[in-house]
Design an enzyme around this catalytic site. Sequence first.
Site, mmCIF file in Angstrom:
data_model
loop_
_atom_site.group_PDB
_atom_site.id
_atom_site.type_symbol
_atom_site.label_atom_id
_atom_site.label_comp_id
_atom_site.label_asym_id
_atom_site.label_seq_id
_atom_site.Cartn_x
_atom_site.Cartn_y
_atom_site.Cartn_z
ATOM 1 N N LYS A 48 -8.945 12.742 -28.391
ATOM 2 C CA LYS A 48 -7.624 12.918 -29.021
ATOM 3 C C LYS A 48 -7.015 14.268 -28.645
ATOM 4 O O LYS A 48 -5.824 14.354 -28.297
ATOM 5 C CB LYS A 48 -7.754 12.795 -30.543
ATOM 6 C CG LYS A 48 -8.099 11.383 -31.005
ATOM 7 C CD LYS A 48 -8.421 11.302 -32.490
ATOM 8 C CE LYS A 48 -8.923 9.915 -32.840
ATOM 9 N NZ LYS A 48 -9.248 9.772 -34.282
ATOM 10 N N GLN A 62 -10.824 13.428 -39.283
ATOM 11 C CA GLN A 62 -11.639 12.400 -38.639
ATOM 12 C C GLN A 62 -12.596 11.765 -39.657
ATOM 13 O O GLN A 62 -13.323 12.467 -40.355
ATOM 14 C CB GLN A 62 -12.425 13.015 -37.468
ATOM 15 C CG GLN A 62 -13.256 12.025 -36.683
ATOM 16 C CD GLN A 62 -12.416 11.000 -35.927
ATOM 17 O OE1 GLN A 62 -11.337 11.290 -35.440
ATOM 18 N NE2 GLN A 62 -12.909 9.779 -35.853
ATOM 19 N N ASP A 79 -2.543 9.314 -39.364
ATOM 20 C CA ASP A 79 -3.448 8.161 -39.366
ATOM 21 C C ASP A 79 -2.877 6.999 -40.200
ATOM 22 O O ASP A 79 -3.383 5.884 -40.140
ATOM 23 C CB ASP A 79 -4.824 8.545 -39.933
ATOM 24 C CG ASP A 79 -5.887 8.718 -38.848
ATOM 25 O OD1 ASP A 79 -5.677 8.206 -37.728
ATOM 26 O OD2 ASP A 79 -6.920 9.340 -39.137
HETATM 27 C C1 BQF Z 1 -12.516 2.186 -25.342
HETATM 28 C C2 BQF Z 1 -13.259 4.739 -34.350
HETATM 29 C C3 BQF Z 1 -14.844 3.482 -35.634
HETATM 30 C C4 BQF Z 1 -14.911 4.510 -36.578
HETATM 31 C C5 BQF Z 1 -14.164 5.631 -36.434
HETATM 32 C C6 BQF Z 1 -11.284 4.172 -26.191
HETATM 33 C C7 BQF Z 1 -11.678 5.043 -28.396
HETATM 34 C C8 BQF Z 1 -12.674 4.104 -28.545
HETATM 35 C C9 BQF Z 1 -12.948 3.186 -27.556
HETATM 36 C C10 BQF Z 1 -11.342 5.994 -29.481
HETATM 37 C C11 BQF Z 1 -12.397 4.939 -33.193
HETATM 38 C C12 BQF Z 1 -12.286 3.903 -32.126
HETATM 39 C C13 BQF Z 1 -11.706 6.139 -33.047
HETATM 40 C C14 BQF Z 1 -12.252 3.221 -26.377
HETATM 41 C C15 BQF Z 1 -10.863 6.456 -31.848
HETATM 42 C C16 BQF Z 1 -11.150 4.174 -31.176
HETATM 43 O O1 BQF Z 1 -12.165 2.377 -24.171
HETATM 44 O O2 BQF Z 1 -13.047 1.135 -25.705
HETATM 45 C C17 BQF Z 1 -10.983 5.086 -27.186
HETATM 46 O O3 BQF Z 1 -11.284 7.166 -29.221
HETATM 47 N N1 BQF Z 1 -11.110 5.552 -30.777
HETATM 48 C C18 BQF Z 1 -11.831 7.102 -34.080
HETATM 49 O O4 BQF Z 1 -11.239 8.176 -34.008
HETATM 50 O O5 BQF Z 1 -12.604 6.878 -35.148
HETATM 51 C C19 BQF Z 1 -13.337 5.758 -35.310
HETATM 52 C C20 BQF Z 1 -14.016 3.598 -34.532
#
Ligand code: BQF
Length: 296
Positions: free
Chosen positions: A53, A97, A120
Amino acid sequence: MAVIIDGKKVAAQVKAELKEKIEFLKIKYNKVPGLVTILVGNNPASLSYVNSKVKACREIGINSVFEKFDAAITQDELLSIIKKYNNDENFHGILVQLPLPEHLKEDVVIESINPLKDVDGFHPYNVGNLVIGKDTLYPCTPYGILELLFRYSINPSGKHVVVVGRSNIVGKPIANMLLQKKDGANAVVTICHSAAKDLTIYTKQADILIAAIGKPLFIKEDMVKEGAVVIDVGINRIEDNTTEKGYRIVGDVDFENVVNKASFITPVPGGVGLMTVAMLLKNTITAFEKIESLKN
Ligand code: BQF
């Protein structure tokens, strides 16, 4: 064989558009949007999400600050950090986060964020606005799904969308967004979940199937209608001794088989996840413009 929806390509396109928008905002307001990302503890998955991010912000010209705290931070300390950023004019977005360590109350922390800076889209104020169809800050993953559908000219209007999963982060908001009487939505929506006796009864009826149940490879070919659009929101680690790390990431959909039956399908990785990050950037710009417009 389905069209494989290219999340990487669409996310790059969205980011390029947002970068141009920031150039324009810089001229108009003589400042740029700012985002603070707050991470508590050392969860490796969270750390990697936060890093991507922060990197994405810097790529497009959002001023990005990363605040990392020890897992032992108290609730009051965390709330006072958020308060500081609520009152800091240079920051238009505040992202905490998730998940937070056990001793911190997620709902209290989320509710302490100024709803105007809640990029968010998890604050109850924004959730309420989403449900009643007002423009608001939308949760990034559902927003990314709508954007993917739009960019592939998949119009949900009048279609039957079946959402598998009822989380506050994906299932509930995507169902509510698709239900709205609006362009890019206006679907007939069913929400189902793990307590169903037979999920196939529901999933088989989907024109657009959204899998957000958090179980690796759960959606099999026989659960999908021929020609359905399949959106895979899952990110699951499964053991794989053929890889260097000993695991690999798979979605909630048995991609290898479902790809033969669907008309469109999102891959994991490279699908919805990348859009989550792109839409965070979009929300930060939206928050900036809203906050700036309120100053007049
Ligand atoms: C990809 C997230 C569960 C719990 C908290 C690209 C992300 C993920 C996968 C990513 C996620 C999931 C994020 C891929 C942010 C998505 O290419 O498949 C990017 O950065 N995500 C998060 O901040 O918190 C989570 C999933």
